[in-house]
Design a protein around this motif. Structure first.
Motif, PDB file in Angstrom:
ATOM      1  N   ALA A 118      41.314  37.578  41.311  1.00 19.76           N
ATOM      2  CA  ALA A 118      39.855  37.400  41.298  1.00 19.76           C
ATOM      3  C   ALA A 118      39.194  38.401  42.248  1.00 19.76           C
ATOM      4  O   ALA A 118      38.147  38.976  41.926  1.00 19.76           O
ATOM      5  CB  ALA A 118      39.491  35.970  41.684  1.00 19.76           C
ATOM      6  N   HIS A 119      39.809  38.619  43.415  1.00 14.00           N
ATOM      7  CA  HIS A 119      39.292  39.617  44.364  1.00 14.00           C
ATOM      8  C   HIS A 119      39.287  41.002  43.725  1.00 14.00           C
ATOM      9  O   HIS A 119      38.336  41.769  43.905  1.00 14.00           O
ATOM     10  CB  HIS A 119      40.150  39.640  45.636  1.00 14.00           C
ATOM     11  CG  HIS A 119      39.616  38.803  46.734  1.00 14.00           C
ATOM     12  ND1 HIS A 119      38.506  39.138  47.459  1.00 14.00           N
ATOM     13  CD2 HIS A 119      40.035  37.615  47.222  1.00 14.00           C
ATOM     14  CE1 HIS A 119      38.265  38.219  48.359  1.00 14.00           C
ATOM     15  NE2 HIS A 119      39.184  37.259  48.235  1.00 14.00           N
ATOM     16  N   THR A 120      40.353  41.336  43.012  1.00 10.98           N
ATOM     17  CA  THR A 120      40.441  42.636  42.346  1.00 10.98           C
ATOM     18  C   THR A 120      39.319  42.782  41.318  1.00 10.98           C
ATOM     19  O   THR A 120      38.664  43.823  41.250  1.00 10.98           O
ATOM     20  CB  THR A 120      41.810  42.794  41.655  1.00 10.98           C
ATOM     21  OG1 THR A 120      42.840  42.626  42.634  1.00 10.98           O
ATOM     22  CG2 THR A 120      41.946  44.157  41.003  1.00 10.98           C
ATOM     23  N   TYR A 121      39.104  41.744  40.525  1.00 13.47           N
ATOM     24  CA  TYR A 121      38.023  41.777  39.537  1.00 13.47           C
ATOM     25  C   TYR A 121      36.676  41.968  40.229  1.00 13.47           C
ATOM     26  O   TYR A 121      35.823  42.717  39.759  1.00 13.47           O
ATOM     27  CB  TYR A 121      37.996  40.486  38.720  1.00 13.47           C
ATOM     28  CG  TYR A 121      39.144  40.307  37.751  1.00 13.47           C
ATOM     29  CD1 TYR A 121      39.925  41.367  37.312  1.00 13.47           C
ATOM     30  CD2 TYR A 121      39.448  39.046  37.259  1.00 13.47           C
ATOM     31  CE1 TYR A 121      40.963  41.190  36.431  1.00 13.47           C
ATOM     32  CE2 TYR A 121      40.485  38.851  36.355  1.00 13.47           C
ATOM     33  CZ  TYR A 121      41.245  39.934  35.944  1.00 13.47           C
ATOM     34  OH  TYR A 121      42.267  39.733  35.058  1.00 13.47           O
ATOM     35  N   GLY A 174      29.006  35.638  45.376  1.00 15.78           N
ATOM     36  CA  GLY A 174      28.816  34.204  45.150  1.00 15.78           C
ATOM     37  C   GLY A 174      29.689  33.688  44.023  1.00 15.78           C
ATOM     38  O   GLY A 174      30.308  32.624  44.120  1.00 15.78           O
ATOM     39  N   MET A 175      29.750  34.454  42.926  1.00 21.48           N
ATOM     40  CA  MET A 175      30.590  34.060  41.800  1.00 21.48           C
ATOM     41  C   MET A 175      32.060  34.037  42.214  1.00 21.48           C
ATOM     42  O   MET A 175      32.814  33.140  41.815  1.00 21.48           O
ATOM     43  CB  MET A 175      30.382  35.022  40.619  1.00 21.48           C
ATOM     44  CG  MET A 175      29.007  34.908  39.977  1.00 21.48           C
ATOM     45  SD  MET A 175      28.612  36.274  38.862  1.00 21.48           S
ATOM     46  CE  MET A 175      29.884  36.122  37.635  1.00 21.48           C
ATOM     47  N   LEU A 176      32.472  35.016  43.025  1.00 23.57           N
ATOM     48  CA  LEU A 176      33.853  35.069  43.504  1.00 23.57           C
ATOM     49  C   LEU A 176      34.162  33.849  44.366  1.00 23.57           C
ATOM     50  O   LEU A 176      35.216  33.224  44.198  1.00 23.57           O
ATOM     51  CB  LEU A 176      34.093  36.355  44.299  1.00 23.57           C
ATOM     52  CG  LEU A 176      35.455  36.473  44.978  1.00 23.57           C
ATOM     53  CD1 LEU A 176      36.580  36.492  43.947  1.00 23.57           C
ATOM     54  CD2 LEU A 176      35.513  37.715  45.855  1.00 23.57           C
ATOM     55  N   SER A 177      33.258  33.474  45.250  1.00 25.51           N
ATOM     56  CA  SER A 177      33.480  32.308  46.119  1.00 25.51           C
ATOM     57  C   SER A 177      33.648  31.033  45.296  1.00 25.51           C
ATOM     58  O   SER A 177      34.535  30.225  45.572  1.00 25.51           O
ATOM     59  CB  SER A 177      32.315  32.133  47.084  1.00 25.51           C
ATOM     60  OG  SER A 177      32.229  33.236  47.945  1.00 25.51           O
ATOM     61  N   GLU A 178      32.788  30.870  44.278  1.00 20.10           N
ATOM     62  CA  GLU A 178      32.899  29.696  43.404  1.00 20.10           C
ATOM     63  C   GLU A 178      34.250  29.654  42.700  1.00 20.10           C
ATOM     64  O   GLU A 178      34.896  28.612  42.621  1.00 20.10           O
ATOM     65  CB  GLU A 178      31.785  29.701  42.357  1.00 20.10           C
ATOM     66  CG  GLU A 178      30.424  29.355  42.882  1.00 20.10           C
ATOM     67  CD  GLU A 178      29.358  29.445  41.803  1.00 20.10           C
ATOM     68  OE1 GLU A 178      29.689  29.298  40.610  1.00 20.10           O
ATOM     69  OE2 GLU A 178      28.194  29.677  42.155  1.00 20.10           O
ATOM     70  N   LYS A 179      34.667  30.807  42.170  1.00 17.28           N
ATOM     71  CA  LYS A 179      35.928  30.854  41.421  1.00 17.28           C
ATOM     72  C   LYS A 179      37.099  30.594  42.365  1.00 17.28           C
ATOM     73  O   LYS A 179      38.047  29.887  41.990  1.00 17.28           O
ATOM     74  CB  LYS A 179      36.076  32.217  40.727  1.00 17.28           C
ATOM     75  CG  LYS A 179      37.232  32.254  39.768  1.00 17.28           C
ATOM     76  CD  LYS A 179      37.021  31.277  38.615  1.00 17.28           C
ATOM     77  CE  LYS A 179      38.076  31.407  37.565  1.00 17.28           C
ATOM     78  NZ  LYS A 179      37.797  30.616  36.370  1.00 17.28           N
ATOM     79  N   GLN A 180      37.061  31.138  43.575  1.00 13.03           N
ATOM     80  CA  GLN A 180      38.144  30.895  44.526  1.00 13.03           C
ATOM     81  C   GLN A 180      38.242  29.415  44.862  1.00 13.03           C
ATOM     82  O   GLN A 180      39.345  28.869  44.933  1.00 13.03           O
ATOM     83  CB  GLN A 180      37.924  31.703  45.813  1.00 13.03           C
ATOM     84  CG  GLN A 180      38.343  33.136  45.697  1.00 13.03           C
ATOM     85  CD  GLN A 180      38.175  33.856  47.011  1.00 13.03           C
ATOM     86  OE1 GLN A 180      37.131  33.770  47.644  1.00 13.03           O
ATOM     87  NE2 GLN A 180      39.199  34.561  47.413  1.00 13.03           N
TER      88      GLN A 180
END
Length: 186
Positions: A118-121, A174-180
């Protein structure tokens, strides 16, 4: 454009980066089955790489199971190989032209791997947004050099482009935090 930056085009391109990131995140597994999980898989079919959804139908018959119904019987082995070789950790079970893919429970290590993906994306999306910003800034510099736009206009438009960039990157974060949080939830 002779009067500086085309803000609608910049916004459209930044939204494109966010949409691509959203699609990438949808393909990450969070413990629940989703037909989007197999979207990034490319199958070697008919001499070229094709998305899985162009050679098969993906359904979710149970909460922890995916079912791939392959349209062409000759493609079963290629689809099976593509799923196994993907970095998703799936082990399909062949049943004629249908592949059943049980989704195992995510262990701590696999959750961390998914978070890294997810971080890579997210980083890829940030880079795409920065490319849009760079193109806009280059266009402003060229317009200034050509005498189409004054220094004050270039400065104010540059600040506006930077604000659009910052807002878009904040949205990506923000989207990354939600997905994590969704990935790490047991």
């Amino acid at each position: 454009m002779s009067n500086g930056a085309d803000f609608q085009d910049i916004q459209r391109r930044m939204e494109g980066a966010i949409n691509a990131f959203r699609n990438d995140l949808a393909s990450l597994r969070t413990g629940r089955a989703s037909s989007n999980l197999l979207d990034p898989i490319q199958v070697q079919a008919y001499g070229s790489a094709m998305p899985l959804n162009q050679v098969a139908t993906v359904t979710v018959p149970e909460p922890r199971m995916l079912q791939v119904s392959i349209w062409d019987k000759s493609m079963v082995n290629a689809v099976d190989r593509a799923i196994r070789e993907s970095n998703l950790g799936f082990n399909p079970i062949m049943d004629g032209t249908t592949l059943r893919i049980p989704l195992p429970e995510l262990n701590e290590q696999r959750r961390k791997e998914l978070a890294k993906i997810a971080h890579t994306y997210a980083e890829n999306a940030r880079v795409a947004v920065r490319h849009v910003r760079r193109d806009a800034m280059d266009g402003l510099k060229k317009a200034e050099k050509d005498g189409d736009v004054g220094q004050d206009d270039v400065r104010s438009q540059s600040e506006r482009v930077q604000k659009m960039t910052d807002d878009t990157i904040t949205s990506i974060d923000g989207m990354l935090s939600e997905k994590q949080a969704e990935i790490m939830q047991v």
